[in-house]
Design a protein around this motif. Structure first.
Motif, PDB file in Angstrom:
ATOM      1  N   ALA A   1       0.819  -1.209   0.000  1.00 43.94           N
ATOM      2  CA  ALA A   1       0.000   0.000   0.000  1.00 43.94           C
ATOM      3  C   ALA A   1       0.855   1.262   0.000  1.00 43.94           C
ATOM      4  N   LEU A   2       2.001   1.224   0.695  1.00 44.67           N
ATOM      5  CA  LEU A   2       2.860   2.404   0.750  1.00 44.67           C
ATOM      6  C   LEU A   2       3.464   2.731  -0.607  1.00 44.67           C
ATOM      7  N   VAL A   3       3.623   1.718  -1.473  1.00 39.70           N
ATOM      8  CA  VAL A   3       4.199   1.968  -2.799  1.00 39.70           C
ATOM      9  C   VAL A   3       3.277   2.871  -3.618  1.00 39.70           C
ATOM     10  N   TYR A   4       1.985   2.746  -3.415  1.00 37.20           N
ATOM     11  CA  TYR A   4       1.025   3.549  -4.183  1.00 37.20           C
ATOM     12  C   TYR A   4       1.146   5.037  -3.860  1.00 37.20           C
ATOM     13  N   LEU A   5       1.665   5.361  -2.683  1.00 34.29           N
ATOM     14  CA  LEU A   5       1.794   6.772  -2.320  1.00 34.29           C
ATOM     15  C   LEU A   5       2.783   7.500  -3.222  1.00 34.29           C
ATOM     16  N   SER A   6       3.668   6.758  -3.885  1.00 31.57           N
ATOM     17  CA  SER A   6       4.609   7.405  -4.802  1.00 31.57           C
ATOM     18  C   SER A   6       3.904   8.048  -5.990  1.00 31.57           C
ATOM     19  N   LEU A   7       2.667   7.632  -6.274  1.00 31.96           N
ATOM     20  CA  LEU A   7       1.914   8.238  -7.382  1.00 31.96           C
ATOM     21  C   LEU A   7       1.538   9.685  -7.085  1.00 31.96           C
ATOM     22  N   ILE A   8       1.654  10.102  -5.825  1.00 31.78           N
ATOM     23  CA  ILE A   8       1.361  11.500  -5.501  1.00 31.78           C
ATOM     24  C   ILE A   8       2.364  12.426  -6.187  1.00 31.78           C
ATOM     25  N   PHE A   9       3.585  11.933  -6.431  1.00 33.09           N
ATOM     26  CA  PHE A   9       4.571  12.754  -7.137  1.00 33.09           C
ATOM     27  C   PHE A   9       4.122  13.075  -8.558  1.00 33.09           C
ATOM     28  N   VAL A  10       3.269  12.226  -9.120  1.00 35.26           N
ATOM     29  CA  VAL A  10       2.741  12.503 -10.468  1.00 35.26           C
ATOM     30  C   VAL A  10       1.867  13.755 -10.435  1.00 35.26           C
ATOM     31  N   LEU A  11       1.166  13.970  -9.325  1.00 37.53           N
ATOM     32  CA  LEU A  11       0.344  15.176  -9.205  1.00 37.53           C
ATOM     33  C   LEU A  11       1.210  16.429  -9.232  1.00 37.53           C
ATOM     34  N   TYR A  12       2.388  16.343  -8.684  1.00 37.95           N
ATOM     35  CA  TYR A  12       3.307  17.485  -8.730  1.00 37.95           C
ATOM     36  C   TYR A  12       3.697  17.808 -10.169  1.00 37.95           C
ATOM     37  N   ARG A  13       3.883  16.804 -10.983  1.00 37.32           N
ATOM     38  CA  ARG A  13       4.196  17.032 -12.401  1.00 37.32           C
ATOM     39  C   ARG A  13       3.025  17.676 -13.133  1.00 37.32           C
ATOM     40  N   GLU A  14       1.810  17.425 -12.661  1.00 38.92           N
ATOM     41  CA  GLU A  14       0.628  17.984 -13.314  1.00 38.92           C
ATOM     42  C   GLU A  14       0.266  19.371 -12.799  1.00 38.92           C
ATOM     43  N   GLY A  15       1.058  19.937 -11.888  1.00 34.72           N
ATOM     44  CA  GLY A  15       0.813  21.303 -11.465  1.00 34.72           C
ATOM     45  C   GLY A  15       0.535  21.493  -9.991  1.00 34.72           C
ATOM     46  N   MET A  16       0.553  20.423  -9.201  1.00 34.90           N
ATOM     47  CA  MET A  16       0.326  20.581  -7.775  1.00 34.90           C
ATOM     48  C   MET A  16       1.479  21.352  -7.138  1.00 34.90           C
ATOM     49  N   SER A  17       1.162  22.210  -6.196  1.00 38.76           N
ATOM     50  CA  SER A  17       2.176  23.035  -5.569  1.00 38.76           C
ATOM     51  C   SER A  17       3.212  22.175  -4.846  1.00 38.76           C
ATOM     52  N   GLY A  18       4.464  22.596  -4.943  1.00 43.69           N
ATOM     53  CA  GLY A  18       5.521  21.880  -4.249  1.00 43.69           C
ATOM     54  C   GLY A  18       5.426  21.995  -2.741  1.00 43.69           C
ATOM     55  N   LEU A  19       4.686  22.987  -2.243  1.00 37.81           N
ATOM     56  CA  LEU A  19       4.510  23.114  -0.797  1.00 37.81           C
ATOM     57  C   LEU A  19       3.758  21.937  -0.207  1.00 37.81           C
ATOM     58  N   VAL A  20       2.892  21.311  -1.015  1.00 29.93           N
ATOM     59  CA  VAL A  20       2.154  20.150  -0.516  1.00 29.93           C
ATOM     60  C   VAL A  20       3.112  18.994  -0.260  1.00 29.93           C
ATOM     61  N   LEU A  21       3.977  18.724  -1.228  1.00 33.15           N
ATOM     62  CA  LEU A  21       4.970  17.668  -1.041  1.00 33.15           C
ATOM     63  C   LEU A  21       5.915  18.004   0.113  1.00 33.15           C
ATOM     64  N   PHE A  22       6.281  19.270   0.202  1.00 34.03           N
ATOM     65  CA  PHE A  22       7.168  19.685   1.283  1.00 34.03           C
ATOM     66  C   PHE A  22       6.489  19.512   2.642  1.00 34.03           C
ATOM     67  N   SER A  23       5.204  19.819   2.713  1.00 31.66           N
ATOM     68  CA  SER A  23       4.467  19.642   3.972  1.00 31.66           C
ATOM     69  C   SER A  23       4.378  18.171   4.355  1.00 31.66           C
ATOM     70  N   ILE A  24       4.140  17.306   3.363  1.00 33.22           N
ATOM     71  CA  ILE A  24       4.074  15.873   3.645  1.00 33.22           C
ATOM     72  C   ILE A  24       5.419  15.372   4.147  1.00 33.22           C
ATOM     73  N   LEU A  25       6.503  15.818   3.492  1.00 33.52           N
ATOM     74  CA  LEU A  25       7.843  15.414   3.930  1.00 33.52           C
ATOM     75  C   LEU A  25       8.131  15.901   5.347  1.00 33.52           C
ATOM     76  N   CYS A  26       7.753  17.137   5.645  1.00 34.02           N
ATOM     77  CA  CYS A  26       7.976  17.678   6.991  1.00 34.02           C
ATOM     78  C   CYS A  26       7.179  16.912   8.033  1.00 34.02           C
ATOM     79  N   ALA A  27       5.944  16.553   7.699  1.00 33.73           N
ATOM     80  CA  ALA A  27       5.118  15.802   8.653  1.00 33.73           C
ATOM     81  C   ALA A  27       5.750  14.451   8.972  1.00 33.73           C
TER      82      ALA A  27
END
Length: 328
Positions: A162-188
């Motif tokens: 199940a944790l492997v599927y979370l890597s697909l969230i990086f695809v959202l960043y390629r489609e225009g999602m703000s990098g702050l979201v990924l940064f917030s997830i990493l910080c959490a």
């Protein structure tokens, strides 16, 4: 057919597969039967599956890409149904219900779900006039495609897949999602790991994990002030304020004043406090009852003083009744 392939990536993939097979052979080495290509050994089985994977990959390359575009959602739906069936059909293997046994062959539908989820996500992004940041429902649709298989796989008690599927969230960043979201997830994630890992030792009366998380948050906040406000003066004043607060806390601790009350305020502490307060209240009620009884007894004694022995003896004969019921 092979002109547009990414050969460096394919060669790197084959090298990783070969290294994995060698690692399995080394971990399950048998002195009596040391053949790496023996199909009775784990390494031989891995060679067999790697060969079947290469044949399947070649067959996939022979198909037109429009086939995947047309059947992306049906493939995803079939895999979702297969994941649902796996929860009820798969046997319990070491606490996990994620393998479907078909005679001598065992299949894990979660592996097929990775391909189907990526295909459905690509189909969504390739839709006409699709823009991820255009409206919130686009984020909802994309996250639904990702998290539905994750929830089903977690119900199979297969957390690793199940944790492997979370890597697909990086695809959202390629489609225009703000990098702050990924940064917030990493910080959490970093905050959680640091706070749990270093929860026991204390510094200035505060657990080292919480103290480190506080320093990281302060540093990130100052860096964001410099980056977004373009004003070093504000960042400098914030740093001075943090430093002053740190000096005050240090002085208080050196003077013997505990900053956080002497212990960590967790749920267990609150339960213990509530239990202690309840016991204290119970003891207080008992003491109050004893005190009231004592005061009442003193009032009775003052109102009806005890009689002398002689008076008590006369009263006894005065009120004693005879055999006929009359007083003697």
């Amino acid at each position: 057919m092979f002109k547009g392939l990414d050969w460096p990536a394919i060669i790197l993939y084959l090298l990783l597969v070969g290294a994995g097979i060698i690692s399995i052979y080394a971990a399950s080495y048998n002195f009596d039967n040391a053949g790496i290509f023996d199909f009775n050994e784990f390494s031989g089985k891995q060679f067999m599956w790697a060969g079947l994977g290469l044949l399947l990959g070649g067959a996939v390359l022979l198909l037109d890409y429009r086939v995947y575009e047309a059947y992306a959602y049906p493939i995803y739906g079939c895999v979702i149904l297969l994941l649902i069936a796996t929860i009820f059909v798969a046997p319990d293997i070491k606490g996990s219900r994620s393998w479907i046994v078909l005679g001598p062959v065992s299949l894990q539908p979660a592996e097929f779900g990775k391909f189907a989820t990526a295909l459905a996500l690509a189909k969504l992004f390739d839709s006409y006039n699709f823009n991820l940041n255009q409206k919130l429902s686009n984020y909802f649709r994309a996250l639904m495609i990702i998290f539905v298989p994750i929830i089903l796989i977690l119900m199979q008690k297969e957390t690793g897949s199940a944790l492997v599927y979370l890597s697909l969230i990086f695809v959202l960043y390629r489609e225009g999602m703000s990098g702050l979201v990924l940064f917030s997830i990493l910080c959490a994630v970093v905050y959680f790991v640091v706070a749990v890992k270093f929860a026991e030792p204390l510094v200035l009366g505060i657990p080292v994990g919480e103290f480190t998380v506080l320093l990281i948050i302060s540093l990130i906040f100052c860096c964001m002030l410099v980056f977004y406000c373009r004003n070093l003066l504000i960042a400098r004043n914030v740093i001075i304020g943090y430093a002053a607060a740190g000096v005050v806390v240090t002085v208080l601790c050196l003077c013997g004043i505990t900053v956080n009350g002497g212990r960590r305020h967790n749920l267990r502490g609150f339960v213990d406090d509530a239990r202690t307060n309840k016991e204290i209240s119970h003891h207080y009620r008992i003491c109050s009852s004893i005190r009231d009884v004592s005061i009442f007894s003193q009032l009775r004694i003052q109102q009806y003083p005890p009689a002398s022995p002689a008076t008590a003896h006369q009263g006894h004969f005065r009120h004693r009744r005879g055999p006929s019921g009359g007083r003697v």
